[in-house]
Design an enzyme around this catalytic site. Structure first.
Site, short mmCIF file in Angstrom:
data_model
loop_
_atom_site.label_atom_id
_atom_site.label_comp_id
_atom_site.label_asym_id
_atom_site.label_seq_id
_atom_site.Cartn_x
_atom_site.Cartn_y
_atom_site.Cartn_z
CG HIS A 160 -2.17 -0.79 1.07
ND1 HIS A 160 -2.16 -2.15 0.87
CD2 HIS A 160 -3.49 -0.42 1.07
CE1 HIS A 160 -3.41 -2.59 0.77
NE2 HIS A 160 -4.24 -1.56 0.88
CG HIS A 185 2.27 -3.22 6.41
ND1 HIS A 185 3.21 -4.08 5.87
CD2 HIS A 185 1.28 -3.13 5.50
CE1 HIS A 185 2.79 -4.48 4.69
NE2 HIS A 185 1.62 -3.92 4.44
#
Length: 218
Positions: free
Chosen positions: A131, A180
């Site tokens: 992302h 993440h």
């Protein structure tokens, strides 16, 4: 392009930082635990008030959103005679987001963090953050090209700042949602901006040549 050395110097610096981070992630991952955990806890101190916001902002770099937006901007650039810009954007997404980032994930095979419950479902490896890479590539390309359609400097800068905040927000959302490590996000940002800084001068050169040829045909 007279500023080419400066872009390449900046690109070299960010690429060096990315290489150093890759080295640490690959060989000394435990040294990052303290840094990552501190940032994760700091970001998640905003919970649960920011749940809805970060679940919303992260969607701006979801695969389906990126495909739709990429198609829109590629069409916009192509049919407004900004074909070199369309090629640059398409190449950026395919090469970095579609190929390089996926190969890096397979090489590092970093497991996703388990410090927090995952608020979204992810199945791939963690480093670098897809992302973060993709948002930097797509919205970063738009930051570099706002002048093509917006001539007023104030609105150019306003849009560039807004896009920059969107990129940052997407990166923070990946940490907030628990999927993440901060160093995954940092790695994604460094990879994306390095590519843009290195390729932007070549894009400008090719665009100038194309524009001159287009003028010559008229």
């Amino acid at each position: 392009m007279k500023n080419k050395p400066y872009y390449h110097l900046a690109g070299s610096f960010t690429l060096l930082l990315f290489a150093a981070l890759c080295y640490i992630v690959r060989f000394y991952p435990t040294t990052l635990k303290g840094f990552d955990k501190t940032i994760i806890q700091g970001v998640h101190s905003l919970a649960p008030a920011m749940d809805t916001f970060f679940l919303w902002v992260t969607k701006f770099a979801n695969p389906l959103t990126i495909v739709i937006l990429a198609a829109v901007f590629l069409g916009l650039f192509w049919f407004s005679q900004e074909r070199i810009t369309a090629i640059w954007l398409g190449a950026n997404l395919v090469i970095i987001s579609g190929v390089v980032n996926q190969l890096l994930k397979l090489f590092f095979q970093r497991a996703r963090p388990t410090i927090l419950p995952h608020m979204v479902t992810e199945h791939s490896y963690s480093f670098p953050s897809g992302h973060s890479v993709t948002s930097m590539i797509l919205y970063g390309t738009l930051i570099f090209t706002t002048g093509l359609f917006i001539k007023n400097k104030f609105w150019q800068y306003a849009l560039q700042i807004l896009l920059g905040l969107l990129i940052l927000g997407i990166g923070v959302s990946r940490i907030y949602l628990g999927v993440h490590f901060p160093t995954d996000v940092l790695g994604g940002f460094l990879l994306g901006i390095s590519w843009l800084l290195f390729t932007y001068p070549y894009y400008r050169q090719q665009k100038l040549v194309y524009d001159l040829k287009t003028i010559g045909r008229k």
